[in-house]
Every structure is written in C-alpha cells, then in structure tokens.
Design a protein around this motif. Structure first.
Motif, PDB file in Angstrom:
ATOM      1  N   ARG A 103      -5.575  -5.780  -4.053  1.00 16.05           N
ATOM      2  CA  ARG A 103      -5.284  -6.255  -2.700  1.00 16.05           C
ATOM      3  C   ARG A 103      -4.759  -5.108  -1.834  1.00 16.05           C
ATOM      4  NH1 ARG A 103      -1.318 -11.195  -3.656  1.00 16.05           N
ATOM      5  NH2 ARG A 103      -1.752 -11.547  -1.452  1.00 16.05           N
ATOM      6  N   PHE A 104      -5.290  -3.915  -2.063  1.00 14.38           N
ATOM      7  CA  PHE A 104      -4.826  -2.736  -1.339  1.00 14.38           C
ATOM      8  C   PHE A 104      -5.078  -2.898   0.157  1.00 14.38           C
ATOM      9  CE2 PHE A 104      -6.028   1.216   0.766  1.00 14.38           C
ATOM     10  CZ  PHE A 104      -4.860   1.956   0.613  1.00 14.38           C
ATOM     11  N   THR A 105      -4.086  -2.557   0.952  1.00 17.82           N
ATOM     12  CA  THR A 105      -4.231  -2.517   2.400  1.00 17.82           C
ATOM     13  C   THR A 105      -3.312  -1.451   2.964  1.00 17.82           C
ATOM     14  OG1 THR A 105      -3.873  -3.745   4.464  1.00 17.82           O
ATOM     15  CG2 THR A 105      -2.582  -4.429   2.561  1.00 17.82           C
ATOM     16  N   SER A 106      -3.821  -0.711   3.940  1.00 19.35           N
ATOM     17  CA  SER A 106      -3.036   0.371   4.534  1.00 19.35           C
ATOM     18  C   SER A 106      -1.807  -0.142   5.268  1.00 19.35           C
ATOM     19  CB  SER A 106      -3.914   1.162   5.510  1.00 19.35           C
ATOM     20  OG  SER A 106      -4.954   1.827   4.822  1.00 19.35           O
ATOM     21  N   SER A 107      -1.831  -1.398   5.712  1.00 20.62           N
ATOM     22  CA  SER A 107      -0.708  -1.937   6.478  1.00 20.62           C
ATOM     23  C   SER A 107       0.592  -1.920   5.692  1.00 20.62           C
ATOM     24  CB  SER A 107      -1.011  -3.367   6.933  1.00 20.62           C
ATOM     25  OG  SER A 107      -1.171  -4.228   5.819  1.00 20.62           O
ATOM     26  N   ASN A 108       0.479  -1.873   4.359  1.00 21.14           N
ATOM     27  CA  ASN A 108       1.698  -1.831   3.540  1.00 21.14           C
ATOM     28  C   ASN A 108       2.543  -0.603   3.853  1.00 21.14           C
ATOM     29  OD1 ASN A 108       1.057  -4.201   2.276  1.00 21.14           O
ATOM     30  ND2 ASN A 108       0.269  -3.252   0.417  1.00 21.14           N
ATOM     31  N   ARG A 111       5.996   9.941   0.641  1.00 19.60           N
ATOM     32  CA  ARG A 111       4.841   9.119   1.035  1.00 19.60           C
ATOM     33  C   ARG A 111       3.878   9.914   1.909  1.00 19.60           C
ATOM     34  NH1 ARG A 111       5.756   3.103   1.168  1.00 19.60           N
ATOM     35  NH2 ARG A 111       7.487   2.700  -0.247  1.00 19.60           N
ATOM     36  N   THR A 112       4.416  10.779   2.755  1.00 15.75           N
ATOM     37  CA  THR A 112       3.545  11.623   3.572  1.00 15.75           C
ATOM     38  C   THR A 112       2.686  12.515   2.689  1.00 15.75           C
ATOM     39  OG1 THR A 112       5.139  11.641   5.402  1.00 15.75           O
ATOM     40  CG2 THR A 112       3.473  13.381   5.385  1.00 15.75           C
ATOM     41  N   LEU A 113       3.317  13.151   1.720  1.00 14.21           N
ATOM     42  CA  LEU A 113       2.578  14.018   0.808  1.00 14.21           C
ATOM     43  C   LEU A 113       1.525  13.231   0.035  1.00 14.21           C
ATOM     44  CD1 LEU A 113       2.221  16.805  -0.484  1.00 14.21           C
ATOM     45  CD2 LEU A 113       4.029  16.205  -2.112  1.00 14.21           C
ATOM     46  N   ALA A 114       1.903  12.039  -0.440  1.00 17.59           N
ATOM     47  CA  ALA A 114       0.951  11.207  -1.192  1.00 17.59           C
ATOM     48  C   ALA A 114      -0.255  10.838  -0.340  1.00 17.59           C
ATOM     49  CB  ALA A 114       1.654   9.948  -1.688  1.00 17.59           C
ATOM     50  N   ASN A 115      -0.037  10.597   0.941  1.00 17.72           N
ATOM     51  CA  ASN A 115      -1.149  10.265   1.828  1.00 17.72           C
ATOM     52  C   ASN A 115      -1.990  11.499   2.172  1.00 17.72           C
ATOM     53  OD1 ASN A 115      -0.789   7.446   2.140  1.00 17.72           O
ATOM     54  ND2 ASN A 115       0.905   7.803   3.565  1.00 17.72           N
ATOM     55  N   TYR A 169      -6.004  12.481   2.063  1.00 15.71           N
ATOM     56  CA  TYR A 169      -6.560  12.585   3.416  1.00 15.71           C
ATOM     57  C   TYR A 169      -6.428  11.268   4.185  1.00 15.71           C
ATOM     58  CZ  TYR A 169      -8.843  16.148   0.544  1.00 15.71           C
ATOM     59  OH  TYR A 169      -9.101  17.144  -0.368  1.00 15.71           O
ATOM     60  N   ARG A 170      -5.387  10.529   3.930  1.00 15.53           N
ATOM     61  CA  ARG A 170      -5.192   9.238   4.590  1.00 15.53           C
ATOM     62  C   ARG A 170      -4.266   9.419   5.795  1.00 15.53           C
ATOM     63  NH1 ARG A 170      -4.959   5.069  -0.633  1.00 15.53           N
ATOM     64  NH2 ARG A 170      -7.112   5.474  -1.276  1.00 15.53           N
ATOM     65  N   TYR A 171      -4.840   9.961   6.836  1.00 15.39           N
ATOM     66  CA  TYR A 171      -4.069  10.282   8.035  1.00 15.39           C
ATOM     67  C   TYR A 171      -3.671   9.026   8.798  1.00 15.39           C
ATOM     68  CZ  TYR A 171      -6.077  14.749   6.686  1.00 15.39           C
ATOM     69  OH  TYR A 171      -6.443  15.862   5.971  1.00 15.39           O
ATOM     70  N   LYS A 172      -4.490   7.987   8.729  1.00 11.06           N
ATOM     71  CA  LYS A 172      -4.111   6.725   9.371  1.00 11.06           C
ATOM     72  C   LYS A 172      -2.876   6.128   8.697  1.00 11.06           C
ATOM     73  CE  LYS A 172      -8.630   5.337  11.184  1.00 11.06           C
ATOM     74  NZ  LYS A 172      -9.669   4.270  11.193  1.00 11.06           N
ATOM     75  N   ASP A 173      -2.793   6.274   7.378  1.00  9.78           N
ATOM     76  CA  ASP A 173      -1.617   5.779   6.663  1.00  9.78           C
ATOM     77  C   ASP A 173      -0.365   6.554   7.066  1.00  9.78           C
ATOM     78  OD1 ASP A 173      -3.412   4.123   5.473  1.00  9.78           O
ATOM     79  OD2 ASP A 173      -2.909   4.650   3.410  1.00  9.78           O
ATOM     80  N   CYS A 174      -0.528   7.842   7.318  1.00  5.38           N
ATOM     81  CA  CYS A 174       0.614   8.630   7.807  1.00  5.38           C
ATOM     82  C   CYS A 174       1.103   8.087   9.137  1.00  5.38           C
ATOM     83  CB  CYS A 174       0.216  10.098   7.945  1.00  5.38           C
ATOM     84  SG  CYS A 174       0.028  10.984   6.391  1.00  5.38           S
ATOM     85  N   GLU A 175       0.169   7.766  10.029  1.00  6.10           N
ATOM     86  CA  GLU A 175       0.553   7.217  11.331  1.00  6.10           C
ATOM     87  C   GLU A 175       1.304   5.896  11.177  1.00  6.10           C
ATOM     88  OE1 GLU A 175       0.603   8.360  14.212  1.00  6.10           O
ATOM     89  OE2 GLU A 175      -0.762  10.072  14.244  1.00  6.10           O
ATOM     90  N   LEU A 176       0.826   5.043  10.274  1.00  7.42           N
ATOM     91  CA  LEU A 176       1.494   3.756  10.046  1.00  7.42           C
ATOM     92  C   LEU A 176       2.887   3.967   9.457  1.00  7.42           C
ATOM     93  CD1 LEU A 176      -1.517   1.714   8.647  1.00  7.42           C
ATOM     94  CD2 LEU A 176      -0.396   1.392  10.844  1.00  7.42           C
ATOM     95  N   LEU A 177       2.994   4.922   8.547  1.00  8.14           N
ATOM     96  CA  LEU A 177       4.292   5.254   7.966  1.00  8.14           C
ATOM     97  C   LEU A 177       5.268   5.698   9.048  1.00  8.14           C
ATOM     98  CD1 LEU A 177       5.954   5.911   5.305  1.00  8.14           C
ATOM     99  CD2 LEU A 177       5.041   8.223   5.538  1.00  8.14           C
ATOM    100  N   PHE A 178       4.828   6.596   9.899  1.00  5.49           N
ATOM    101  CA  PHE A 178       5.703   7.114  10.957  1.00  5.49           C
ATOM    102  C   PHE A 178       6.057   6.019  11.957  1.00  5.49           C
ATOM    103  CE2 PHE A 178       3.595  11.556  10.380  1.00  5.49           C
ATOM    104  CZ  PHE A 178       4.200  11.658   9.146  1.00  5.49           C
TER     105      PHE A 178
END
Length: 606
Positions: A387-392, A423-427, A431-440
């Motif tokens: 159930r992976f989702t970037s919104s997490n 988490r930034t490093l893991a993303n 290459y999950r730059y959208k996940d970085c944006e959501l994290l920030f």
C-alpha cells in the motif's frame, strides 16, 4: 461457560494446519472429513494442539480474570490416548510437562471432560495431545470451559468503530459475516451485545441496504482515519442510554476477520477482574499473503519511529507461540483491532486530527499503555508494503513532530532534524524528489503551528498532497521497459557495509550513470539504485509503477534545502510545539470535532 472453542483450518480465513494442529514427523497426516465435520486422525498418529489458535493462555487467564477452574471438553469418536500438557518458556528455552493422561473410547461422537488443575496457572499455556489408538478416530470439536456464577460476570456490550473510504467490497463482506455469525445468530455469545458503527468518509455506501438496528452508517466529511474514528466514537457516545456500551472496538475496514476473535474478546472482558477493567484488548495483525506470519502485536514509540512488537513471527512454531505470550511493556496497539473501555472514550478524549498515520499511537500514549494481548485474538491485513504511497512522507513527519511536541517534548529539534536528513537522503538515493518536497512541506506545516492545522480543510489538503505525489501508472504508459529479471535480483539483500559506504557518496551520484533498472516501489534498496540513470518503481500487487530519474543538480539542491530546514527547526520547533501542547485538549474535544466535521451545520439543516 465457554472460554475458548477449538478451531479448525478454514479456507475463508486461514487454512494453514500448523496454526491449529500439529502433526509429528514420519506419521500419517490427519485430514478434514466435511461430511462428519471432523478431523480424522490415522491410527498410531499424534495430533498436538500446542498451536496459536488451540492452546489456552492459562497464565493470562488466571492473572487477569475471575476464572478459578478450568476444563477441556473434547468431542471425540474412536479410541484416543489423551495427554494434557503444560508449556512455558524460560529464557530462550521451551519446556513441556505432561500432567494428566487418559484413554477415551467412544463408538460415536461423545464429549469427554478433562479437568486442568489451577496450580499450573502461573504462566505459559496448556493444551492436549491426542494419540489415535484405533482405525476410526476423529476430533469433532471442543472447548476450554469454566464454571462461574452469572452474577460474577461483567456486563459487556461492544461497539465496533469502522472508518471507511470507498471500500465497499471489504465493508459488505465483513458486514455479511458479522450479521450471519453474530448479529442475526441467537446462538452466538455476542448476539445482542455487539453493534457496528461505520463512518463513511467517501459517502458511497448503500445505507438503506446495509444499515439495520445493529448496523449504523453515517456519511462523514473526509477528515481521514482520525476523523472517521472520531465520528464513530461520538456516535457511540450519543447512543447512550439506549445502548449501554462498555467498549469501543476500533477496527480497520480492509481486514479479514474471524468472528471467534470477537467471541474470545467478549468472554475475556466478561471475566476481567475489577482492577483490570481499564485494559485495552489488543488484536494482533497477521499477514494476508502469509497467514501464519504475525506482522505486529502492539508497539513502542521511540520518539523517532515505531518499534513493532513481536514482529514477523512465524506462528507455526511452538516457541514463537510461547514467546507471543510473554508480557512486555508497550505504548499502544494499532487501530486495526483495539477494544478500548468506554471510560477512555469520552467527549473530551477523542483522537487528534492527524488525518492518517500515528493517530492510534497518539491516543495510546495519551490514554496509557494498559494493554492485554492474547494468542488467537487477531485479524489478517494486507502488508503495508503493498500500500505504498508518497503521501506518507508528508503525514509521517508532520504527525511525528505533533506527537513528540505533546508526549515527548524533551526530545527537541535535533531528533526531528536527524529524521529530516535521514529521510531526505533515503529519498535522494532513489531520485524521489517529489517525496522530498512532501517531506519538507510536512515540516513547514508543523512549524506553522496548531492554529494553521485547524484552518485547513483536511480533504482539500489531502487532495493537494496526493496531487504532489508520484502516480502509479500502467506499465504501458511508462517510458521505461519493465525488467523482471532485474526486479527479482533487486529484491535480494546486500551487505550493510556496502550500502553504508555507498551512501556516504550519495550512492554514486557524482559517478558516471549506469543503465536504468527496475526496483520494488516499497523497498527500492539503495544498493539496487547505485549509479542508475533512472528507476522504474514497480508494485507487484497492482502491476503498476512510476519512473524516477537522477539529477545531480536537484539532489544537491535538496541537500541544501534540508540543511536550511534543519536551521528553521532549530529556531522554531520549540515555539511551534508549545502551540500544539496548548491546543491539545481543544483538538481532542467534542466541540472541536463537531465544527471540524461540519456536524453543527448538519444539525442546523435538520
């Protein structure tokens, strides 16, 4: 009074024989006789019940309940040698002791009663072992029972609280099961003692067809799981005095349940001693793909992450069944199955508005870790990797900070900064730059304070978060080909040393790129991403994926953004935390939720 019935393998829930009965090596295997509704045991073969579903947790029953006598009733036909066995774990070793033995003979099905001495009630579990002495031997059923005066039993009425969002197949299946086995079944112990309350966040359920006197469905504003469970709790509170509920059973909508878990919960609650009336009965989560594997039973919040309790246990093994009974301190039980006393569910003690993720942990930290789990009380749930989702990324970091501000204020901004950098490093290595944006964005929204949280419409915010996430698309719509051989290879583990050494250099970011590859969207191990030009992130369950591409400039940019965000945390984390601590009572109150869910508007319209 029945405490626990013997269960048989079922194709509807779990068909793994070792979860119910154990055979011995070299002996002929028992088989299910559907015509006789029995388990046939070949001559000179054993059938051991030292299993997850059919052993009896005598240590916990004796400690927490009024049970002062115990009998095992067996429905047998044929000739058996029956041994009663006490099992316990000391250190890492398991010990068994045969404390009674009897030969049972019956030409036809007959009930045999075997008393179990309460001197064994210190710890561990009891069970029986059957040895077939004849040709026509069968186990038809059985139960662990006790004799107790009716006036010593607690009055228990359970309200099941389910939050759902457009998952009609799961809801309809579970409602059909509950109606058939409990609500419409006068022979069930729970008949007349269980209602179901469903908060329909998607407003798509067919209420006229599904609702009844015992099934209550409420269209609800989509404020996530926390909003749905809060709505259910509020409706349960409002049902008094017509319905005098003693407990709220918070349950996920997309689970596979066995009604025996509800029956065991109900019987346990009826016998609880007064000093343990505040216990939350915790159901374990077993995996839908491997139904003998326990994903988690309760958990501990470290301030940084969840430490899953008794995780990834193979419950086919007797040592793990015993280990599962060992009591250790926990902070919470997840809301896939948590039976909470109504004394803890009040109009001034409702969930926090976290939308999804960690609302159950926060509620557990707030109400106390008075938790009781027991073998056999469980359900099956799809593993979270499916159930992976970037919104997490957004919800986990934001809610982590909210929860720590309230319950772990001493940890400070450095704890969160470490999480942000990790988490930034893991993303970045994926290459999950959208996940970085959501994290920030999650960090920035936390720093905006509690008032900003309440001003935002939760459904609109969630739509923004989802729109900013990577989208799973059919493979035919992606511009990278799916490489199954690479995908299978990349599921394997690599040495931790190699992974750490590569991460120091941002996983080969400054080295010449290699050809694209296919990785698991949930795992995406860093070693598999090493120096890759692009990644096809694949979900084997949905057979969809999304593509992420390496960019040196973006990676460096997000590194600097993460460092800048850590500086903002150093300056503003404490101040923002104070707003959440001050607003905590308001955010968990009925008045807040009535307004947040726009229920005041509904009441005015009526």
């Amino acid at each position: 009074m029945i405490l626990q019935e013997l269960l048989f393998p079922s194709t509807e829930t779990c068909s793994t024989m070792e979860m119910y009965f154990r055979q011995r090596p070299g002996e002929r295997a028992p088989w299910r006789d559907p015509e006789a509704d029995a388990l046939r045991v070949p001559r000179w073969s054993h059938l051991d019940l030292n299993t997850y579903f059919n052993s009896f947790s005598i240590g916990k029953w004796a400690k927490y309940t009024r049970m002062n006598n115990l009998t095992l009733e067996l429905e047998l036909s044929g000739e058996f040698q029956v041994q009663l066995v006490h099992w316990e774990m000391l250190g890492k070793k398991t010990f068994q002791h045969v404390f009674a033995e009897r030969v049972c003979r019956a030409a036809e099905k007959q009930t045999f009663r075997l008393e179990i001495p309460m001197q064994l009630a210190g710890r561990g579990m009891v069970c029986c072992s059957l040895y077939a002495l004849g040709e026509e031997c069968a186990l038809h059923g059985g139960a662990y029972t006790t004799e107790i005066e009716p006036d010593r039993l607690n009055e228990v009425n359970i309200a099941v609280d389910i939050c759902t969002f457009k998952r009609e197949p799961f809801i309809e299946r579970n409602l059909a099961l509950l109606n058939r086995e409990i609500i419409d079944n006068p022979e069930s112990d729970l008949h007349g003692h269980l209602d179901v309350f469903i908060a329909d966040n998607g407003k798509t359920l067919n209420i006229p067809r599904l609702a009844s006197d015992r099934v209550h469905i409420f269209p609800n504003k989509n404020a996530g799981g926390s909003g749905g469970f809060a709505r259910g709790m509020m409706e349960i509170i409002d049902s008094a005095p017509a319905r005098a509920f003693s407990h709220v059973l918070v349950m996920d909508d997309d689970v596979l349940i066995h009604t025996d878990a509800l029956a065991r919960t109900y019987r346990l609650l009826r016998l609880l001693k007064p000093e343990y009336a505040g216990k939350t009965i915790a159901g374990a989560m077993l995996r839908l793909d491997n139904r003998w594997k326990q994903h988690e039973s309760c958990g501990v919040w470290t301030g940084r992450h969840v430490k899953r309790g008794k995780k990834s246990m193979d419950l086919r093994r007797v040592d793990n069944v015993l280990r599962n009974e060992v009591e250790v301190p926990f902070d919470f039980n997840a809301w896939w199955y948590s039976c909470i006393p109504m004394t803890k569910v009040t109009n001034d003690n409702l969930p926090m508005p976290m939308f999804i993720r960690m609302d159950d942990i926060e509620f557990g930290l707030r109400t106390g870790s008075d938790i009781l789990s027991m073998n056999g009380i469980c359900l099956w749930h799809e593993p979270f990797k499916y159930r992976f989702t970037s919104s997490n990324e957004y919800y986990e970091i934001r809610n982590l900070m909210m929860m720590n501000a309230i319950h772990r204020p001493g940890l400070g901004w450095r704890t969160v900064a470490t999480q942000v950098l990790y988490r930034t490093l893991a993303n970045l290595v994926r290459y999950r730059y959208k996940d970085c944006e959501l994290l920030f964005r999650g960090v920035r929204d936390y720093l905006a304070g509690a008032e900003a949280l309440t001003r935002r419409d939760p459904a609109a915010l969630h739509q923004e978060i989802m729109a900013a996430s990577d989208k799973f698309l059919p493979l035919s719509e992606l511009d990278l080909p799916f490489d199954e051989k690479a995908y299978r290879k990349n599921l394997k583990k690599n040495t931790r040393f190699i992974q750490k050494a590569r991460l120091v250099f941002l996983n080969g970011l400054f080295l010449p790129p290699k050809a694209p590859t296919t990785v698991d969207a949930f795992l995406a191990p860093p070693w598999a991403c090493y120096r890759r030009k692009a990644l096809l992130n694949y979900s084997e369950v949905t057979q969809r994926g999304f593509v992420t591409r390496r960019s040196v400039l973006k990676s460096l940019g997000y590194c600097f953004k993460a460092l800048g965000l850590c500086f903002r945390l150093m300056v503003g984390y404490k101040t923002a935390g104070e707003t959440y601590r001050q607003a905590h009572k308001v955010l968990t109150s009925r008045a807040f939720w009535d307004e947040y869910l726009e229920l005041n508007d509904e009441k005015g319209a009526r």
